[in-house]
Structures are given as C-alpha cells and as structure tokens.
Design a protein around this motif. Sequence first.
Motif, PDB file in Angstrom:
ATOM      1  N   PHE A  46      72.546  21.847  23.097  1.00 51.28           N
ATOM      2  CA  PHE A  46      72.322  22.601  24.333  1.00 51.28           C
ATOM      3  C   PHE A  46      71.067  23.448  24.235  1.00 51.28           C
ATOM      4  O   PHE A  46      70.264  23.479  25.163  1.00 51.28           O
ATOM      5  CB  PHE A  46      73.533  23.477  24.685  1.00 51.28           C
ATOM      6  CG  PHE A  46      74.403  22.851  25.721  1.00 51.28           C
ATOM      7  CD1 PHE A  46      74.281  23.200  27.061  1.00 51.28           C
ATOM      8  CD2 PHE A  46      75.325  21.883  25.378  1.00 51.28           C
ATOM      9  CE1 PHE A  46      75.072  22.608  28.019  1.00 51.28           C
ATOM     10  CE2 PHE A  46      76.121  21.281  26.332  1.00 51.28           C
ATOM     11  CZ  PHE A  46      75.996  21.643  27.651  1.00 51.28           C
ATOM     12  N   PHE A  51      68.709  22.795  27.910  1.00 50.02           N
ATOM     13  CA  PHE A  51      67.929  23.828  28.593  1.00 50.02           C
ATOM     14  C   PHE A  51      66.466  23.417  28.736  1.00 50.02           C
ATOM     15  O   PHE A  51      65.834  23.676  29.761  1.00 50.02           O
ATOM     16  CB  PHE A  51      68.054  25.175  27.887  1.00 50.02           C
ATOM     17  CG  PHE A  51      69.452  25.749  27.951  1.00 50.02           C
ATOM     18  CD1 PHE A  51      70.162  25.767  29.146  1.00 50.02           C
ATOM     19  CD2 PHE A  51      70.064  26.266  26.826  1.00 50.02           C
ATOM     20  CE1 PHE A  51      71.447  26.291  29.218  1.00 50.02           C
ATOM     21  CE2 PHE A  51      71.343  26.790  26.890  1.00 50.02           C
ATOM     22  CZ  PHE A  51      72.044  26.803  28.084  1.00 50.02           C
ATOM     23  N   HIS A  54      66.246  20.925  31.649  1.00 50.01           N
ATOM     24  CA  HIS A  54      66.269  21.617  32.944  1.00 50.01           C
ATOM     25  C   HIS A  54      64.918  22.253  33.247  1.00 50.01           C
ATOM     26  O   HIS A  54      64.394  22.138  34.358  1.00 50.01           O
ATOM     27  CB  HIS A  54      67.358  22.694  32.955  1.00 50.01           C
ATOM     28  CG  HIS A  54      68.742  22.150  32.929  1.00 50.01           C
ATOM     29  ND1 HIS A  54      69.840  22.969  32.916  1.00 50.01           N
ATOM     30  CD2 HIS A  54      69.219  20.883  32.917  1.00 50.01           C
ATOM     31  CE1 HIS A  54      70.939  22.228  32.887  1.00 50.01           C
ATOM     32  NE2 HIS A  54      70.588  20.957  32.885  1.00 50.01           N
ATOM     33  N   HIS A  89      71.914  23.022  37.954  1.00 45.04           N
ATOM     34  CA  HIS A  89      71.460  23.482  36.638  1.00 45.04           C
ATOM     35  C   HIS A  89      72.000  24.877  36.351  1.00 45.04           C
ATOM     36  O   HIS A  89      72.543  25.139  35.273  1.00 45.04           O
ATOM     37  CB  HIS A  89      69.936  23.519  36.564  1.00 45.04           C
ATOM     38  CG  HIS A  89      69.280  22.182  36.486  1.00 45.04           C
ATOM     39  ND1 HIS A  89      67.914  22.047  36.637  1.00 45.04           N
ATOM     40  CD2 HIS A  89      69.761  20.924  36.267  1.00 45.04           C
ATOM     41  CE1 HIS A  89      67.591  20.762  36.515  1.00 45.04           C
ATOM     42  NE2 HIS A  89      68.695  20.063  36.296  1.00 45.04           N
ATOM     43  N   ARG A  90      71.820  25.790  37.305  1.00 44.22           N
ATOM     44  CA  ARG A  90      72.276  27.164  37.097  1.00 44.22           C
ATOM     45  C   ARG A  90      73.792  27.223  36.925  1.00 44.22           C
ATOM     46  O   ARG A  90      74.293  27.986  36.091  1.00 44.22           O
ATOM     47  CB  ARG A  90      71.869  28.066  38.278  1.00 44.22           C
ATOM     48  CG  ARG A  90      70.365  28.256  38.496  1.00 44.22           C
ATOM     49  CD  ARG A  90      69.602  28.940  37.364  1.00 44.22           C
ATOM     50  NE  ARG A  90      69.137  28.022  36.358  1.00 44.22           N
ATOM     51  CZ  ARG A  90      68.098  27.168  36.500  1.00 44.22           C
ATOM     52  NH1 ARG A  90      67.398  27.133  37.609  1.00 44.22           N
ATOM     53  NH2 ARG A  90      67.758  26.365  35.515  1.00 44.22           N
ATOM     54  N   GLU A  93      74.622  25.906  33.437  1.00 40.73           N
ATOM     55  CA  GLU A  93      74.170  26.886  32.447  1.00 40.73           C
ATOM     56  C   GLU A  93      75.108  28.087  32.416  1.00 40.73           C
ATOM     57  O   GLU A  93      75.401  28.634  31.346  1.00 40.73           O
ATOM     58  CB  GLU A  93      72.741  27.317  32.756  1.00 40.73           C
ATOM     59  CG  GLU A  93      71.732  26.206  32.500  1.00 40.73           C
ATOM     60  CD  GLU A  93      70.370  26.448  33.135  1.00 40.73           C
ATOM     61  OE1 GLU A  93      70.162  27.519  33.748  1.00 40.73           O
ATOM     62  OE2 GLU A  93      69.510  25.544  33.042  1.00 40.73           O
ATOM     63  N   TRP A  96      78.123  27.112  30.519  1.00 34.58           N
ATOM     64  CA  TRP A  96      77.784  27.067  29.098  1.00 34.58           C
ATOM     65  C   TRP A  96      77.814  28.466  28.492  1.00 34.58           C
ATOM     66  O   TRP A  96      78.341  28.656  27.389  1.00 34.58           O
ATOM     67  CB  TRP A  96      76.413  26.421  28.885  1.00 34.58           C
ATOM     68  CG  TRP A  96      75.978  26.534  27.460  1.00 34.58           C
ATOM     69  CD1 TRP A  96      75.037  27.370  26.958  1.00 34.58           C
ATOM     70  CD2 TRP A  96      76.518  25.821  26.349  1.00 34.58           C
ATOM     71  NE1 TRP A  96      74.936  27.220  25.591  1.00 34.58           N
ATOM     72  CE2 TRP A  96      75.852  26.272  25.197  1.00 34.58           C
ATOM     73  CE3 TRP A  96      77.506  24.853  26.217  1.00 34.58           C
ATOM     74  CZ2 TRP A  96      76.143  25.781  23.935  1.00 34.58           C
ATOM     75  CZ3 TRP A  96      77.793  24.358  24.940  1.00 34.58           C
ATOM     76  CH2 TRP A  96      77.108  24.830  23.831  1.00 34.58           C
TER      77      TRP A  96
END
Length: 171
Positions: A46, A51, A54, A89-90, A93, A96
């Motif tokens: 990750f 990241f 992205h 994506h946000r 994330e 995560w």
Amino acid sequence: MNKSITDFSQCHARIISQLMKFSGLPGLLDQPTAARAVAVETLYFFRATVFKHHTEEERDLFPLMLARAAHDGELETVKAMVLRLTQEHRGMESKWVTLEPALTKIADGKTVDLDAATVETLVLDYAAHASFEEAEFLPLCRTILARTRKHISASDLSHHLAYAPTVPARL
C-alpha cells in the motif's frame, strides 16, 4: 507523463492480486507467522504501490485526459469519470487508514482484532473501482489518445495503445 495506459492497467492487476492475499488475513490471525507475512507485504504494498498509483493517475493521467478530451459530451464524461475515480481513491485511502494500525501491530507480531468487514469492503471497493476504470475509463483514454496520436509523442504514450488485460469484476 512517462506511464502508459497499459502500465496503469497492469498496476490494477498487481493491486487486485495483493488485495486477494490481504482479504485472507482475517482468517490467518490464529497463524501468527502467516498473518505477519501477509501484513508486512500488504503494508509495504500500500505504501509503495497503491498510494503512488493514485498519485500518478491524478497527477498525470487525469489532467492529460481532461486536456485531450473533445469539447463536447466527451469532456463532460471525462470530468465525471475523473471525479468519480478521485473520490473512490479518497474513500479507499480512508478505509486503509482505519486498517493500517492493526496491520502494523500484526506485522510486529502482536495479537489484535482486525475488522474483517472493513477489510472485505476495501477489497470489494477496490475491485469495483479497478473494474470500472478498466472497462470504462481506460478504453476512453485509449480512444482519446489514438485520436490525438500525432500530438502526444512528448507524453511517450503513442506506442502504448494496445489493449491491456482487464481486472476481474468480482473477487
């Protein structure tokens, strides 16, 4: 932009492959050595891959597609897709970030509870995200870039318009 459309697609395949391993982590918590190995690999992956992927999409691919899209319905479609993908994506994330502390503890050999539902949601969300991007966004990117091929030599994408393998829609 030094990445090709195929590079973005191949990154999705790697992400899905790692997420498949990660999805099994809740079932490995009673096997500390196996759980630790998956946690260490997932944490690194990750941080080093997801990241970065992205960021590269948002910094390189999305602006390029917005700049190259025809000023008609195509531009509005690209804008909507870019907004959707960025929001996804946000969201991933954010999920995560809630899981990372537990993974760090597992990677350190500690016994912790891991929210299996959040793991499953993250994996399913990413699979759906990658599937949409592979089925809808990247083909549109190829179309736009093929149409503007003579104008993109500086972006190093003209030789990367071949069809890329898709990510399975379901895990």
